[in-house]
Write a protein that holds these residues in place. Structure first.
Motif, mmCIF file in Angstrom:
data_model
loop_
_atom_site.group_PDB
_atom_site.id
_atom_site.type_symbol
_atom_site.label_atom_id
_atom_site.label_comp_id
_atom_site.label_asym_id
_atom_site.label_seq_id
_atom_site.Cartn_x
_atom_site.Cartn_y
_atom_site.Cartn_z
ATOM 1 N N UNK A 1 0.836 -1.208 0.000
ATOM 2 C CA UNK A 1 0.000 0.000 0.000
ATOM 3 C C UNK A 1 0.870 1.258 0.000
ATOM 4 N N UNK A 2 1.905 1.271 0.828
ATOM 5 C CA UNK A 2 2.797 2.430 0.887
ATOM 6 C C UNK A 2 3.567 2.615 -0.416
ATOM 7 N N UNK A 3 3.967 1.492 -1.039
ATOM 8 C CA UNK A 3 4.684 1.586 -2.312
ATOM 9 C C UNK A 3 3.791 2.125 -3.424
ATOM 10 N N UNK A 4 2.529 1.721 -3.434
ATOM 11 C CA UNK A 4 1.607 2.223 -4.460
ATOM 12 C C UNK A 4 1.377 3.721 -4.290
ATOM 13 N N UNK A 5 1.205 4.149 -3.039
ATOM 14 C CA UNK A 5 1.017 5.578 -2.792
ATOM 15 C C UNK A 5 2.258 6.367 -3.177
ATOM 16 N N UNK A 6 3.430 5.840 -2.843
ATOM 17 C CA UNK A 6 4.676 6.538 -3.168
ATOM 18 C C UNK A 6 4.894 6.611 -4.672
ATOM 19 N N UNK A 7 4.568 5.522 -5.400
ATOM 20 C CA UNK A 7 4.747 5.529 -6.853
ATOM 21 C C UNK A 7 3.793 6.513 -7.522
ATOM 22 N N UNK A 8 2.567 6.628 -6.981
ATOM 23 C CA UNK A 8 1.618 7.605 -7.522
ATOM 24 C C UNK A 8 2.109 9.029 -7.277
ATOM 25 N N UNK A 9 2.667 9.271 -6.087
ATOM 26 C CA UNK A 9 3.210 10.593 -5.780
ATOM 27 C C UNK A 9 4.437 10.896 -6.634
ATOM 28 N N UNK A 10 5.241 9.871 -6.879
ATOM 29 C CA UNK A 10 6.413 10.029 -7.740
ATOM 30 C C UNK A 10 5.999 10.466 -9.147
ATOM 31 N N UNK A 11 4.942 9.846 -9.660
ATOM 32 C CA UNK A 11 4.434 10.204 -10.995
ATOM 33 C C UNK A 11 3.898 11.629 -10.998
ATOM 34 N N UNK A 12 3.176 12.001 -9.957
ATOM 35 C CA UNK A 12 2.602 13.347 -9.880
ATOM 36 C C UNK A 12 3.695 14.421 -9.850
ATOM 37 N N UNK A 13 4.726 14.214 -9.022
ATOM 38 C CA UNK A 13 5.802 15.196 -8.909
ATOM 39 C C UNK A 13 6.627 15.280 -10.193
ATOM 40 N N UNK A 14 6.833 14.148 -10.856
ATOM 41 C CA UNK A 14 7.583 14.147 -12.113
ATOM 42 C C UNK A 14 6.848 14.948 -13.184
ATOM 43 N N UNK A 15 5.527 14.806 -13.237
ATOM 44 C CA UNK A 15 4.739 15.576 -14.204
ATOM 45 C C UNK A 15 4.756 17.062 -13.860
ATOM 46 N N UNK A 16 4.716 17.393 -12.575
ATOM 47 C CA UNK A 16 4.772 18.788 -12.161
ATOM 48 C C UNK A 16 6.087 19.446 -12.562
ATOM 49 N N UNK A 17 7.180 18.711 -12.412
ATOM 50 C CA UNK A 17 8.497 19.268 -12.728
ATOM 51 C C UNK A 17 8.648 19.569 -14.216
#
Length: 223
Positions: free
Chosen positions: A8-24
Motif C-alpha cells: 500500500x505504501x509503495x503504491x502511494x509513493x509511486x503515484x506521488x512520484x508520478x505526480x511530482x515528475x509531471x509537475x516538474x
C-alpha cells in the motif's frame, strides 16, 4: 498484514512520484544559444593575477536552494560593470555539483571559470572584450518565484524516491524472512528450527516477481 501495508505504501509513493515528475515538467525551459564569446587563452601570470584579485575583493553572487536562475546571471553582469571577476557561492551544493553549476553559468553568462575552490565556490572572469548585453537575464532561465517552486518539487521528489528505495529493501527483507522461517501468521512454533520448505521457497520467488511488476509502474518515470 505487514506485506499488505508495504504494498500500500509503495503504491502511494509511486503515484506521488508520478505526480511530482509531471509537475516538474512544467518548469523545463528549452536551452538556447548563450552569449558567443571568443575563447581567450589566459597566460599563467594572468590567471594568477585574476585569482588573487578575486580573492581580495568582496564582490560575490550567491546561489541558494533555487539554483541557477535569471537573477543569478543578472547579478553577475552587474558586478562585471566595475570588476573583471566575481565569486559565485553555491550553497547548498552536493559533492561534484559545483562543476555542473560552473558549466551552466558559463553557458548563460559568457564568463570564463578560472578557479573552483572546494565544493561551493567558482571564480568567473568576464573576458577581455566584455560587452554588457542588453538583456542581462537570459530568456532560457526561470524567474525567482518559479525557481523556488521547482526546488520544492525537486526536494519532495528526492524524498519520495528515497522512501521507495527503503520500502523496497524492507519488502525484500520481509520475503527473505518468510522464505527462511515461513509465514508468521501460519507458522507452527515447533518448526522454527526447521529448514525452509520447498513451498515456502517457491512462494518467496513468486512474491519477488510480483514486486518487480510493481516496480515497473514508477521505474519508467525516473530520470
Amino acid at each position: 498484514m505487514a506485506e499488505a501495508l508495504l504494498f500500500h505504501n509503495l503504491r502511494k509513493a509511486s503515484a506521488l512520484n508520478k505526480f511530482l515528475s509531471l509537475r516538474l515538467k512544467r518548469y523545463e525551459v528549452p536551452k538556447v544559444q548563450g552569449p558567443v564569446v571568443k575563447p581567450h587563452e589566459l597566460t599563467g601570470e594572468e590567471r594568477f593575477y585574476f585569482k588573487k584579485m578575486a580573492q581580495k575583493r568582496s564582490n560575490y553572487v550567491p546561489i541558494g536552494r533555487r539554483g541557477v536562475f535569471g537573477g543569478v546571471i543578472l547579478n553577475m553582469h552587474m558586478h562585471w560593470k566595475k570588476h573583471e571577476t566575481v565569486k559565485v557561492f553555491c550553497k547548498p551544493s552536493k559533492p561534484g555539483q559545483i562543476h555542473e553549476f560552473a558549466e551552466e553559468i558559463a553557458r548563460l553568462s559568457g564568463g570564463i571559470p578560472i578557479q573552483i575552490i572546494g565544493d561551493d565556490t567558482v571564480i568567473f572572469y568576464r573576458g577581455k572584450n566584455y560587452v554588457q548585453p542588453e538583456i542581462m537575464s537570459p530568456i532560457d532561465t526561470l524567474s525567482k518565484k518559479k525557481a523556488l517552486e521547482k526546488s520544492k518539487y525537486e526536494q519532495s521528489l528526492e524524498s519520495v524516491r528515497r522512501f521507495i528505495a527503503m520500502a523496497e529493501k524492507e519488502l525484500e527483507l520481509y520475503y527473505r524472512h518468510i522464505a527462511l522461517y515461513g509465514d508468521p501468521n501460519n507458522r507452527n512454533p515447533m518448526s522454527i528450527m526447521d529448514n525452509p520448505s520447498k513451498v515456502t521457497k517457491e512462494s518467496w520467488k513468486f512474491k519477488m516477481v510480483e514486486r518487480k511488476s510493481l516496480d515497473s509502474t514508477y521505474d519508467a518515470l525516473s530520470p
